[in-house]
Motif scaffolding. Structure first.
Motif, mmCIF file in Angstrom:
data_model
loop_
_atom_site.group_PDB
_atom_site.id
_atom_site.type_symbol
_atom_site.label_atom_id
_atom_site.label_comp_id
_atom_site.label_asym_id
_atom_site.label_seq_id
_atom_site.Cartn_x
_atom_site.Cartn_y
_atom_site.Cartn_z
ATOM 1 N N VAL A 36 55.133 43.253 46.352
ATOM 2 C CA VAL A 36 55.794 42.041 47.186
ATOM 3 C C VAL A 36 54.751 40.995 46.960
ATOM 4 C CG1 VAL A 36 55.919 41.117 49.556
ATOM 5 C CG2 VAL A 36 56.639 43.711 49.219
ATOM 6 N N ALA A 37 53.437 41.015 46.987
ATOM 7 C CA ALA A 37 52.873 39.866 46.437
ATOM 8 C C ALA A 37 53.043 39.262 45.160
ATOM 9 C CB ALA A 37 51.213 40.441 46.550
ATOM 10 N N TRP A 38 53.207 40.223 44.140
ATOM 11 C CA TRP A 38 53.481 39.840 42.717
ATOM 12 C C TRP A 38 54.753 39.203 42.475
ATOM 13 C CZ3 TRP A 38 50.442 40.489 38.480
ATOM 14 C CH2 TRP A 38 50.932 40.141 37.082
ATOM 15 N N ASN A 39 55.739 39.782 43.383
ATOM 16 C CA ASN A 39 57.009 39.082 43.405
ATOM 17 C C ASN A 39 57.150 37.947 43.952
ATOM 18 O OD1 ASN A 39 57.950 40.952 41.671
ATOM 19 N ND2 ASN A 39 58.815 42.436 43.237
ATOM 20 N N LYS A 40 56.192 37.385 44.931
ATOM 21 C CA LYS A 40 56.167 36.171 45.449
ATOM 22 C C LYS A 40 55.273 35.178 44.616
ATOM 23 C CE LYS A 40 56.476 37.556 50.243
ATOM 24 N NZ LYS A 40 55.844 37.712 51.689
ATOM 25 N N GLY A 41 54.780 35.695 43.376
ATOM 26 C CA GLY A 41 53.682 34.918 42.629
ATOM 27 C C GLY A 41 52.369 34.762 43.094
ATOM 28 N N ASN A 42 51.988 35.711 43.868
ATOM 29 C CA ASN A 42 50.813 35.639 44.580
ATOM 30 C C ASN A 42 49.598 36.536 43.880
ATOM 31 O OD1 ASN A 42 48.500 35.499 46.337
ATOM 32 N ND2 ASN A 42 49.773 34.944 48.112
ATOM 33 N N ILE A 43 48.998 36.196 43.051
ATOM 34 C CA ILE A 43 48.141 37.207 42.364
ATOM 35 C C ILE A 43 47.029 37.485 43.176
ATOM 36 C CG2 ILE A 43 46.540 37.431 40.212
ATOM 37 C CD1 ILE A 43 48.563 35.875 38.635
ATOM 38 N N GLU A 44 46.492 36.415 44.111
ATOM 39 C CA GLU A 44 45.439 36.791 44.713
ATOM 40 C C GLU A 44 45.817 37.966 46.075
ATOM 41 O OE1 GLU A 44 46.241 33.642 44.220
ATOM 42 O OE2 GLU A 44 44.508 32.756 43.012
ATOM 43 N N ASP A 45 46.893 37.984 46.486
ATOM 44 C CA ASP A 45 47.221 38.922 47.349
ATOM 45 C C ASP A 45 47.489 40.251 46.534
ATOM 46 O OD1 ASP A 45 47.037 37.452 49.803
ATOM 47 O OD2 ASP A 45 49.259 37.310 49.961
ATOM 48 N N PHE A 46 48.016 40.150 45.482
ATOM 49 C CA PHE A 46 48.274 41.216 44.647
ATOM 50 C C PHE A 46 46.846 42.022 44.508
ATOM 51 C CE2 PHE A 46 47.924 43.256 40.313
ATOM 52 C CZ PHE A 46 48.959 44.096 40.477
ATOM 53 N N MET A 47 45.848 41.180 44.075
ATOM 54 C CA MET A 47 44.512 41.685 43.866
ATOM 55 C C MET A 47 43.774 42.433 45.110
ATOM 56 S SD MET A 47 43.270 41.620 40.836
ATOM 57 C CE MET A 47 41.799 41.684 40.938
ATOM 58 N N LYS A 48 44.185 42.140 46.316
ATOM 59 C CA LYS A 48 43.675 42.802 47.378
ATOM 60 C C LYS A 48 43.748 44.332 47.498
ATOM 61 C CE LYS A 48 44.611 38.928 50.976
ATOM 62 N NZ LYS A 48 45.496 38.624 51.868
ATOM 63 N N GLY A 49 44.719 45.092 46.608
ATOM 64 C CA GLY A 49 44.701 46.507 46.533
ATOM 65 C C GLY A 49 43.453 46.953 45.726
ATOM 66 N N TYR A 50 42.896 46.011 44.831
ATOM 67 C CA TYR A 50 41.645 46.554 44.064
ATOM 68 C C TYR A 50 40.398 46.342 44.737
ATOM 69 C CZ TYR A 50 44.791 46.052 39.869
ATOM 70 O OH TYR A 50 45.538 46.455 38.930
ATOM 71 N N TRP A 51 39.655 46.876 44.291
ATOM 72 C CA TRP A 51 38.060 47.136 44.969
ATOM 73 C C TRP A 51 37.306 45.744 44.673
ATOM 74 C CZ3 TRP A 51 33.747 50.437 42.725
ATOM 75 C CH2 TRP A 51 32.569 50.364 43.486
ATOM 76 N N ASN A 52 37.058 45.124 45.547
ATOM 77 C CA ASN A 52 36.317 43.700 45.184
ATOM 78 C C ASN A 52 35.007 43.995 44.991
ATOM 79 O OD1 ASN A 52 35.335 41.081 45.033
ATOM 80 N ND2 ASN A 52 36.466 40.495 46.962
ATOM 81 N N ASN A 53 34.542 44.356 43.707
ATOM 82 C CA ASN A 53 33.403 44.926 43.237
ATOM 83 C C ASN A 53 33.246 44.822 41.672
ATOM 84 O OD1 ASN A 53 31.423 47.353 42.579
ATOM 85 N ND2 ASN A 53 31.038 46.873 44.721
#
Length: 141
Positions: A36-53
């Motif tokens: 959903v985030a990708w298809n809205k063009g929102n890479i920052e929200d897409f990245m929320k699925g990744y470990w911020n580390n």
């Protein structure tokens, strides 16, 4: 009295299965939210699925990238417009619990784009960090 130990054992088996199902549902939701985030063009929200580390590992056509920030910058560099991002879809092939802390996911990704469709396969290692399922390693090709 014989049925009490069997009942207790059955209870714990069911509880374990429900926990596993809940974890798998959560992981599937992470991937859905990313789509959903990708298809809205929102890479920052897409990245929320990744470990911020800094130990996040992304393996792609250019090799290995370590770290959340480096992975984010690569996404922004390689998908810098709506035409480059296109419309993302995931097809899950396998979602497998490895332990209470890890899941292994295999699937296909596909981008429908005006500049040419692309796609491939991926495998993800999810880890439960501080009660949250996140991608700690991503190999996409």
């Amino acid at each position: 009295m014989r049925s009490l130990p069997l009942f207790i054992l059955s209870f714990f088996i069911v509880q374990h299965a429900l926990a596993q199902d809940k974890d798998e549902q959560t992981i599937r939701k992470v991937l859905s939210d990313q789509t959903v985030a990708w298809n809205k063009g929102n890479i920052e929200d897409f990245m929320k699925g990744y470990w911020n580390n800094d130990s996040l590992m992304f393996i792609g056509k250019s090799g290995v990238t370590y770290g959340y920030q480096n992975t984010l910058m690569n996404y922004k560099k390689n998908y810098n417009s709506a035409d480059a991002m296109g419309t993302l879809s995931f097809d899950l092939i396998k979602v497998q619990r490895l332990s209470p802390e890890y899941y292994f996911v295999v699937g296909k990704w596909h981008l429908i784009r005006k500049i040419g469709d692309v796609g491939g396969h991926y495998n993800l290692l999810f880890r439960k960090v501080n009660g949250t399922w996140v991608i700690v390693a991503d190999h996409s090709s």
